[in-house]
Motif scaffolding. Structure first.
Motif, short mmCIF file in Angstrom:
data_model
loop_
_atom_site.label_atom_id
_atom_site.label_comp_id
_atom_site.label_asym_id
_atom_site.label_seq_id
_atom_site.Cartn_x
_atom_site.Cartn_y
_atom_site.Cartn_z
N GLY A 32 0.79 -1.23 0.00
CA GLY A 32 0.00 0.00 0.00
C GLY A 32 0.81 1.27 0.00
O GLY A 32 0.26 2.36 -0.17
N ILE A 33 2.14 1.17 0.17
CA ILE A 33 2.95 2.39 0.24
C ILE A 33 2.95 3.16 -1.08
O ILE A 33 2.91 4.39 -1.10
CB ILE A 33 4.39 2.09 0.73
N ALA A 34 2.96 2.45 -2.20
CA ALA A 34 3.00 3.13 -3.50
C ALA A 34 1.78 4.03 -3.70
O ALA A 34 1.90 5.12 -4.24
CB ALA A 34 3.10 2.11 -4.63
N ALA A 35 0.62 3.57 -3.24
CA ALA A 35 -0.60 4.38 -3.40
C ALA A 35 -0.58 5.61 -2.51
O ALA A 35 -1.31 6.57 -2.78
CB ALA A 35 -1.82 3.52 -3.09
N ARG A 36 0.23 5.61 -1.46
CA ARG A 36 0.28 6.76 -0.54
C ARG A 36 1.34 7.79 -0.94
O ARG A 36 1.41 8.87 -0.36
CB ARG A 36 0.54 6.27 0.89
N LEU A 37 2.18 7.48 -1.91
CA LEU A 37 3.21 8.43 -2.32
C LEU A 37 2.59 9.61 -3.05
O LEU A 37 1.60 9.46 -3.76
CB LEU A 37 4.24 7.74 -3.22
N PRO A 38 3.19 10.79 -2.89
CA PRO A 38 2.63 11.97 -3.58
C PRO A 38 2.74 11.83 -5.10
O PRO A 38 3.63 11.16 -5.61
CB PRO A 38 3.50 13.12 -3.09
N ARG A 39 1.83 12.45 -5.77
CA ARG A 39 1.84 12.49 -7.24
C ARG A 39 1.96 13.94 -7.67
O ARG A 39 1.29 14.82 -7.14
CB ARG A 39 0.53 11.93 -7.81
N LYS A 40 2.80 14.18 -8.65
CA LYS A 40 2.97 15.53 -9.19
C LYS A 40 2.33 15.59 -10.57
O LYS A 40 2.35 14.62 -11.31
CB LYS A 40 4.47 15.85 -9.35
N ASN A 41 1.81 16.74 -10.89
CA ASN A 41 1.39 16.99 -12.26
C ASN A 41 2.65 17.27 -13.07
O ASN A 41 3.61 17.85 -12.57
CB ASN A 41 0.45 18.19 -12.35
N VAL A 42 2.64 16.87 -14.31
CA VAL A 42 3.76 17.11 -15.21
C VAL A 42 3.19 17.61 -16.53
O VAL A 42 2.20 17.07 -17.03
CB VAL A 42 4.59 15.82 -15.44
N ALA A 43 3.80 18.64 -17.07
CA ALA A 43 3.37 19.20 -18.35
C ALA A 43 4.61 19.40 -19.23
O ALA A 43 5.72 19.53 -18.73
CB ALA A 43 2.64 20.53 -18.15
N ALA A 44 4.38 19.42 -20.53
CA ALA A 44 5.46 19.63 -21.48
C ALA A 44 4.99 20.59 -22.57
O ALA A 44 3.87 20.49 -23.05
CB ALA A 44 5.91 18.31 -22.10
N GLY A 45 5.86 21.50 -22.94
CA GLY A 45 5.57 22.46 -23.99
C GLY A 45 6.73 22.58 -24.95
O GLY A 45 7.84 22.14 -24.66
N LEU A 80 8.42 13.92 -23.59
CA LEU A 80 8.66 14.12 -25.02
C LEU A 80 7.46 13.68 -25.85
O LEU A 80 7.01 14.39 -26.75
CB LEU A 80 9.92 13.38 -25.46
N ALA A 81 6.91 12.50 -25.54
CA ALA A 81 5.74 12.01 -26.28
C ALA A 81 4.54 12.94 -26.08
O ALA A 81 3.80 13.23 -27.02
CB ALA A 81 5.39 10.59 -25.84
N ALA A 82 4.35 13.43 -24.86
CA ALA A 82 3.24 14.34 -24.59
C ALA A 82 3.41 15.65 -25.35
O ALA A 82 2.44 16.19 -25.89
CB ALA A 82 3.14 14.62 -23.09
N CYS A 83 4.63 16.16 -25.39
CA CYS A 83 4.90 17.40 -26.11
C CYS A 83 4.55 17.26 -27.58
O CYS A 83 3.88 18.12 -28.16
CB CYS A 83 6.36 17.78 -25.92
N SER A 115 3.98 21.05 -9.63
CA SER A 115 4.16 20.37 -10.91
C SER A 115 5.57 20.56 -11.44
O SER A 115 6.32 21.41 -10.97
CB SER A 115 3.16 20.90 -11.94
N LEU A 116 5.88 19.76 -12.42
CA LEU A 116 7.11 19.91 -13.19
C LEU A 116 6.73 20.30 -14.60
O LEU A 116 5.82 19.72 -15.20
CB LEU A 116 7.91 18.60 -13.22
N GLN A 117 7.39 21.31 -15.14
CA GLN A 117 7.13 21.84 -16.48
C GLN A 117 8.38 21.62 -17.33
O GLN A 117 9.45 22.10 -16.97
CB GLN A 117 6.82 23.34 -16.40
N PHE A 118 8.23 20.91 -18.44
CA PHE A 118 9.33 20.67 -19.37
C PHE A 118 9.13 21.56 -20.59
O PHE A 118 8.01 21.64 -21.10
CB PHE A 118 9.33 19.21 -19.85
N ILE A 119 10.19 22.18 -21.07
CA ILE A 119 10.12 22.92 -22.34
C ILE A 119 11.18 22.35 -23.27
O ILE A 119 12.36 22.27 -22.93
CB ILE A 119 10.33 24.44 -22.15
#
Length: 186
Positions: A32-45, A80-83, A115-119
């Motif tokens: 159950g530890i994996a489900a309790r870890l924080p999740r970040k939003n990630v975006a790419a531009g 990269l794929a999302a961008c 969040s983490l933002q990739f450019i």
């Protein structure tokens, strides 16, 4: 989009081989530890330019500020794929997404988590590519090329700082790391 296979920007054969070599996922030592870890939003531009060096901005239909083409990553999708996907969806064209220019950490702000933002560098679009741009209409009402300085008054301050750093990295090489659009103190 639901897909059981990871989406990435690399060679599919090499990626499949690397995933196979990784072996079975490790079991959780404490269930159950994996489900309790924080999740970040990630975006790419992507930083796209015209032949005059102006940056391509999109006018989102859902907020009052300019953005660059891009968006939030879907589950099991690489930056990269999302961008590449987001640029294709928003602009209606394929563009060559190149090297990573910047990673920027954004703090929690209002209802939006950190969040983490990739450019990435998208290079210079040809006149034919510019003429072929078709904003999707649902998320993007129109596109415009602007000098970065001229665009700053229509950007969130953090985005103006982020794009200034990304553009500097584009011109001088390397990859930059930022926090809220600023290089951290050493």
């Amino acid at each position: 989009m639901t897909n059981s296979q990871p989406r990435h920007g690399g060679d599919p054969t090499v990626f499949a081989h690397d995933l196979h070599d990784e072996g079975e996922p490790e079991a959780e030592f404490h269930p159950g530890i994996a489900a309790r870890l924080p999740r970040k939003n990630v975006a790419a531009g992507v930083l796209l330019r015209d032949e005059r060096g102006r940056v391509l901005f999109v006018c989102p239909t859902y907020k009052p500020f300019l953005e660059i083409p891009g968006g939030v990553l879907e589950d099991d999708e690489s930056p990269l794929a999302a961008c590449r996907r987001e640029a294709r969806e928003e602009l209606g064209i394929e563009c060559a997404v190149g090297r990573l220019l910047l990673i920027d950490w954004m703090p929690t702000h209002g209802v939006w988590g950190d969040s983490l933002q990739f450019i990435f560098d998208g290079g210079t679009l040809s006149r034919e590519q510019v003429a072929a741009i078709q904003p999707d209409g649902d998320e993007v009402s129109r596109c415009e090329f602007l000098d970065l300085d001229a665009a700053k008054e229509r950007l969130r301050p953090s985005m103006a700082r982020r794009l200034t750093l990304a553009h500097h990295t584009l011109l001088h090489g390397g990859t930059a790391y930022a926090e809220f659009g600023r290089r951290p103190a050493r």
